[in-house]
Design a protein around this motif. Structure first.
Motif, PDB file in Angstrom:
ATOM      1  N   ALA A   9      -0.396   2.746   4.227  1.00  0.00           N
ATOM      2  CA  ALA A   9      -0.268   1.435   4.854  1.00  0.00           C
ATOM      3  C   ALA A   9      -0.376   1.543   6.370  1.00  0.00           C
ATOM      4  N   TYR A  10      -0.589   0.416   6.993  1.00  0.00           N
ATOM      5  CA  TYR A  10      -0.586   0.351   8.454  1.00  0.00           C
ATOM      6  C   TYR A  10       0.864   0.391   8.955  1.00  0.00           C
ATOM      7  N   PRO A  11       1.085   0.961  10.134  1.00  0.00           N
ATOM      8  CA  PRO A  11       2.454   1.009  10.667  1.00  0.00           C
ATOM      9  C   PRO A  11       2.880  -0.329  11.254  1.00  0.00           C
ATOM     10  N   LEU A  15       0.853  -1.181   0.000  1.00  0.00           N
ATOM     11  CA  LEU A  15       0.000   0.000   0.000  1.00  0.00           C
ATOM     12  C   LEU A  15       0.893   1.236   0.000  1.00  0.00           C
ATOM     13  N   PRO A  16       0.348   2.422  -0.232  1.00  0.00           N
ATOM     14  CA  PRO A  16       1.180   3.635  -0.142  1.00  0.00           C
ATOM     15  C   PRO A  16       1.927   3.658   1.191  1.00  0.00           C
ATOM     16  N   ALA A  17       3.184   4.023   1.149  1.00  0.00           N
ATOM     17  CA  ALA A  17       4.054   3.923   2.325  1.00  0.00           C
ATOM     18  C   ALA A  17       3.495   4.658   3.529  1.00  0.00           C
ATOM     19  N   TYR A  18       3.664   4.041   4.690  1.00  0.00           N
ATOM     20  CA  TYR A  18       3.244   4.678   5.944  1.00  0.00           C
ATOM     21  C   TYR A  18       4.216   5.792   6.318  1.00  0.00           C
ATOM     22  N   LYS A  19       3.658   6.928   6.695  1.00  0.00           N
ATOM     23  CA  LYS A  19       4.437   8.037   7.235  1.00  0.00           C
ATOM     24  C   LYS A  19       3.760   8.512   8.503  1.00  0.00           C
ATOM     25  N   GLU A  20       4.526   8.939   9.466  1.00  0.00           N
ATOM     26  CA  GLU A  20       3.986   9.371  10.748  1.00  0.00           C
ATOM     27  C   GLU A  20       2.859  10.387  10.549  1.00  0.00           C
TER      28      GLU A  20
END
Length: 322
Positions: free
Chosen positions: A252-254, A235-240
């Motif tokens: 995405a989920y962390p 999924l699209p990258a997780y960012k804080e």
């Protein structure tokens, strides 16, 4: 999980319902406290146990050691994730051994009210994601990128998904961003809740037996990967902060280091039990080993815990030291 809706393995308690499990059966704890939790001087511990098997594995081993090595009586309360924080704050349970991240509850009870104390890391890192069976990913490698999912929506359609591809979820009580993700990524999919982790596992096993494709919300650690190999969809990258607004989530989920939490009064009066629970820390492989015994080999939690304890003496001895 702020990051998760799970997970996994016994029937899910109705939202907000608390069940005290004792040798005499189950009692409705919605309007009453455990007579044992937070009882000064009593050698009794009450543990919250969530509905997925990994959480059950933690509690099974902790309970076995508390009872057989430290001489405590242990009672367990089955309760959904957010209500478990309320019960812990009120002293109706003494400890949560696997939390997937609930920042609002942590702020309220740990930082503001100080009725709950952080108990340290469990030693296991959790991750939620979307997964397809590895046999399907090998046939269609591009399915592992979310941008290509719509190409396969027809193959992933079911009677429950209303003409769209099916994204299989577990219990609606788990933490999930999936409905928002499907909408915000503009995917031709419908989130379908199986109702529980056990029901979701049954569905996945049926698909795998027939070698049918499927797309499922799933998480790690999870023993089922040993039986049904699955590959994560990127999924699209997780960012804080990308999941701060539940309606606008498009990432995405962390990866979440799983945490333990203890009732603040229990920390003060819980003696060796409280010290032991703070030191309880094991690996993903450890948890999966016990989970597999419970969920797949159908051992009772106590029998599964005994088998693990007998084989890992040097590991748990350190939890009792001091």
């Amino acid at each position: 999980m702020t990051s998760r809706i799970r997970r996994p393995y016994a029937a899910v308690a109705a939202a907000g319902a608390l069940l005290l499990v004792t040798g005499c059966g189950a009692a409705d704890m919605t309007k009453q406290s455990s007579p044992f939790a937070n009882a000064k001087g009593a050698r009794t511990v009450t543990l919250s146990v969530q509905s997925w098997v990994g959480a059950q594995a933690n509690v099974a081993v902790a309970q076995y050691l508390l009872e057989h090595e430290l001489g405590y009586r242990v009672d367990t309360v089955q309760v959904d994730e957010v209500p478990a924080w309320d019960a812990l704050s009120q002293g109706r349970v003494d400890a949560i051994l696997e939390d997937w991240g609930h920042p609002e509850q942590e702020q309220r009870y740990v930082k503001d009210k100080r009725t709950i104390v952080a108990g340290g890391g469990l030693g296991v890192t959790g991750h939620i994601g979307w997964f397809v069976p590895t046999y399907f990913a090998k046939q269609h490698p591009d399915v592992t990128n979310w941008k290509n999912l719509d190409k396969y929506a027809d193959q992933l359609r079911t009677a429950e998904s209303g003409g769209k591809g099916q994204l299989l979820d577990g219990s609606p009580s788990y933490v999930t961003n999936d409905k928002a993700l499907v909408q915000n990524l503009k995917l031709d999919y419908q989130v379908v809740f199986s109702g529980s982790e056990a029901a979701q596992i049954t569905q996945i096993k049926q698909f795998a037996k027939q070698k049918k494709p499927f797309l499922s919300y799933w998480y790690q650690p999870q023993w089922l990967f040993n039986k049904v190999p699955m590959t994560e969809v990127k999924l699209p990258a997780y960012k804080e902060g990308c999941d701060a607004d539940a309606e606008k989530v498009a990432c995405a989920y962390p990866r979440t280091p799983l945490q333990k939490y203890l009732n603040a009064d229990f920390v003060k009066s819980g003696g060796r039990a409280a010290a032991f629970l703070k030191k309880f820390r094991w690996t993903t492989d450890d948890q999966n080993e016990v989970s597999l015994l419970i969920a797949d080999q159908k051992l009772t939690p106590e029998a599964a815990a005994k088998k693990w304890v007998d084989a890992h003496r040097s590991e748990w001895k350190a939890w009792l030291a001091g």
